[in-house]
Scaffold this motif. Structure first.
Motif, PDB file in Angstrom:
ATOM      1  N   LEU A 276      14.034  16.666   7.430  1.00 56.31           N
ATOM      2  CA  LEU A 276      15.268  17.358   7.796  1.00 56.31           C
ATOM      3  C   LEU A 276      16.197  16.471   8.612  1.00 56.31           C
ATOM      4  CD1 LEU A 276      13.663  20.796   8.629  1.00 56.31           C
ATOM      5  CD2 LEU A 276      15.526  20.463   6.988  1.00 56.31           C
ATOM      6  N   VAL A 277      15.641  15.658   9.480  1.00 59.12           N
ATOM      7  CA  VAL A 277      16.460  14.817  10.356  1.00 59.12           C
ATOM      8  C   VAL A 277      16.891  13.534   9.655  1.00 59.12           C
ATOM      9  CG1 VAL A 277      16.483  13.483  12.503  1.00 59.12           C
ATOM     10  CG2 VAL A 277      15.466  15.765  12.466  1.00 59.12           C
ATOM     11  N   PHE A 278      15.975  12.921   8.887  1.00 62.32           N
ATOM     12  CA  PHE A 278      16.252  11.579   8.359  1.00 62.32           C
ATOM     13  C   PHE A 278      16.408  11.515   6.842  1.00 62.32           C
ATOM     14  CE2 PHE A 278      13.816  10.731  12.327  1.00 62.32           C
ATOM     15  CZ  PHE A 278      14.801  10.039  13.012  1.00 62.32           C
ATOM     16  N   GLY A 279      16.102  12.584   6.132  1.00 63.38           N
ATOM     17  CA  GLY A 279      16.183  12.543   4.672  1.00 63.38           C
ATOM     18  C   GLY A 279      17.562  12.134   4.180  1.00 63.38           C
ATOM     19  N   GLY A 280      17.607  11.110   3.316  1.00 62.76           N
ATOM     20  CA  GLY A 280      18.885  10.605   2.826  1.00 62.76           C
ATOM     21  C   GLY A 280      19.572   9.661   3.778  1.00 62.76           C
ATOM     22  N   ARG A 281      18.900   9.343   4.889  1.00 60.08           N
ATOM     23  CA  ARG A 281      19.488   8.465   5.911  1.00 60.08           C
ATOM     24  C   ARG A 281      18.500   7.391   6.340  1.00 60.08           C
ATOM     25  NH1 ARG A 281      21.556  13.515   9.672  1.00 60.08           N
ATOM     26  NH2 ARG A 281      23.390  14.135   8.433  1.00 60.08           N
ATOM     27  N   ILE A 282      17.743   6.867   5.397  1.00 61.54           N
ATOM     28  CA  ILE A 282      16.763   5.841   5.741  1.00 61.54           C
ATOM     29  C   ILE A 282      16.928   4.638   4.815  1.00 61.54           C
ATOM     30  CG2 ILE A 282      15.134   7.630   6.467  1.00 61.54           C
ATOM     31  CD1 ILE A 282      13.426   6.849   4.025  1.00 61.54           C
ATOM     32  N   ALA A 283      16.371   3.516   5.254  1.00 62.02           N
ATOM     33  CA  ALA A 283      16.272   2.339   4.395  1.00 62.02           C
ATOM     34  C   ALA A 283      14.938   2.409   3.664  1.00 62.02           C
ATOM     35  CB  ALA A 283      16.348   1.063   5.230  1.00 62.02           C
ATOM     36  N   GLY A 284      14.929   2.021   2.414  1.00 64.34           N
ATOM     37  CA  GLY A 284      13.701   2.096   1.629  1.00 64.34           C
ATOM     38  C   GLY A 284      12.772   0.928   1.897  1.00 64.34           C
ATOM     39  N   VAL A 285      11.481   1.217   1.987  1.00 70.54           N
ATOM     40  CA  VAL A 285      10.445   0.198   2.068  1.00 70.54           C
ATOM     41  C   VAL A 285       9.847   0.036   0.676  1.00 70.54           C
ATOM     42  CG1 VAL A 285       8.119  -0.298   2.940  1.00 70.54           C
ATOM     43  CG2 VAL A 285       9.884   0.548   4.498  1.00 70.54           C
ATOM     44  N   ASP A 286       9.665  -1.216   0.248  1.00 72.69           N
ATOM     45  CA  ASP A 286       9.099  -1.464  -1.074  1.00 72.69           C
ATOM     46  C   ASP A 286       7.785  -0.696  -1.248  1.00 72.69           C
ATOM     47  OD1 ASP A 286       7.439  -2.994  -3.154  1.00 72.69           O
ATOM     48  OD2 ASP A 286       9.387  -3.975  -3.339  1.00 72.69           O
ATOM     49  N   HIS A 287       7.603  -0.094  -2.428  1.00 73.61           N
ATOM     50  CA  HIS A 287       6.439   0.762  -2.662  1.00 73.61           C
ATOM     51  C   HIS A 287       5.115   0.014  -2.605  1.00 73.61           C
ATOM     52  CE1 HIS A 287       8.793   4.273  -4.731  1.00 73.61           C
ATOM     53  NE2 HIS A 287       9.177   4.031  -3.494  1.00 73.61           N
TER      54      HIS A 287
END
Length: 351
Positions: A276-287
């Motif tokens: 809720l707080v960070f969804g859509g607002r993060i940098a992706g880490v390689d899988h």
């Protein structure tokens, strides 16, 4: 078969033999965590091209040249934590430049500090007591009782628990092992104004992480307006602590937990408030840094295979934990990849 497949097959064959031998000999006991003893791990040294190691003493825990790792340590997961620590050091090119910050309950802090120091006498680490009362009043029952532990929520308080001199930390769960250099994970870019980086999975059904009561109430679901939120795994995170502190994100998480106490808007522990707080607002880490779900689902914990792609971190997220399955003599095939990092001391001398 690819090179990756041949390597994994060889590891499975060798490790499976070790696991079978341990189970057959009764090496792993199902006693309480207070009775477990861990072996001393070997010491690992920096390669010649590493930056100078931080000096010994408290200053190392603030050193900007160190890779700082935070973990929560408690009795049921201590065996997994010890394996995770060993894997980090073993695969780091600069292990003497890694500093650990262990968050634990006040009642367990002394015992856990002694256990870690005995197995890793050279380790740069500190233990940080987390008062359960800070969050216990906000916890709602989830689909797995293990997720209701106050320590499961301690990651939400890291910016206030960790030394104020720290500006960046890698947070890791206890049910994982690294097979690659943690420096590469810690170097994940975090462009402004993003606060954290984590493995993101936009093909997952985000609606499943919240109840119908949440989605049917526009006052609640509008929290995602203007964003394209995806599920992300909070067991592997790179966090900018200064930006978190400035944004007062712990208070945001707590506000959603208070909503949950009034209206049940999710079922799964500490993860949904993060979404809720960070969804859509993060940098992706390689899988490759999160071969996740090896513990199966949250209900039965069935065996699973690796996902396609490279592997830098194996994560037994889900109900099934490798040390528990080993204790019962019913390990999954991939648990053989965890077993070589197990530091549990046999209850007798195998010699």
């Amino acid at each position: 078969m690819s090179d990756r497949g041949r390597i994994l097959k060889a590891l499975l064959v060798v490790s499976a033999w070790l696991v079978a031998s341990a189970v057959a000999c009764g090496e792993i006991e199902a006693a309480g965590a207070s009775k477990k003893r861990f072996k001393e791990a070997p010491q690992f040294y920096n390669s010649p091209d590493c930056p100078p190691a931080p000096p010994d003493g408290p200053s190392a825990l603030c050193s900007p040249s160190a890779v700082h790792v935070a973990m929560t340590l408690d009795s049921p997961y201590l065996r997994g934590s010890m394996a995770a620590i060993l894997s980090i050091l073993q695969h780091s090119s600069c292990p003497q430049n890694v500093a650990f910050h262990f968050v634990t309950s006040p009642s367990n802090a002394s015992r856990i500090r002694s256990a870690v120091a005995a197995s890793f006498p050279y380790l740069r680490f500190e233990t940080l007591p987390f008062d359960p009362s800070r969050v216990s009043r906000l916890i709602s029952a989830s689909i797995r009782p293990a997720l209701d532990s106050p320590l499961n929520y301690a990651r939400s308080y890291l910016p206030s628990l960790l030394p104020s001199c720290l500006s960046k930390v890698v947070y890791l769960d206890s049910d994982l092992v690294l097979v690659d250099d943690i420096t590469d994970l810690a170097s994940t870019p975090l462009p402004r104004p993003l606060v954290l980086a984590a493995p993101e999975y936009c093909n997952a059904n985000l609606t499943a992480y919240f109840t119908q009561a949440f989605w049917s109430d526009r006052r609640l679901s509008s929290a995602f307006d203007g964003r394209r939120p995806c599920y992300f795994n909070t067991g592997v995170m790179v966090i900018d602590l200064d930006r978190w502190r400035k944004g007062r994100h712990t208070e945001e998480i707590e506000r959603w937990m208070e909503v949950q106490k009034r209206v049940r808007i999710y079922e799964l522990g500490s993860l949904p408030p993060f979404l809720l707080v960070f969804g859509g607002r993060i940098a992706g880490v390689d899988h490759r840094w999160n071969q996740h779900g090896l513990g199966g689902d949250n209900y039965r914990g069935l065996c699973r295979d690796l996902h396609p792609g490279p592997v830098s971190l194996l994560h037994w997220s889900g109900k099934g934990k490798p040390w528990v399955r080993l204790d019962k003599g019913r390990p999954c095939p991939l648990d053989a990849l965890w077993a070589p990092y197990d530091l549990l001391q046999p209850p007798f001398n195998l010699d």
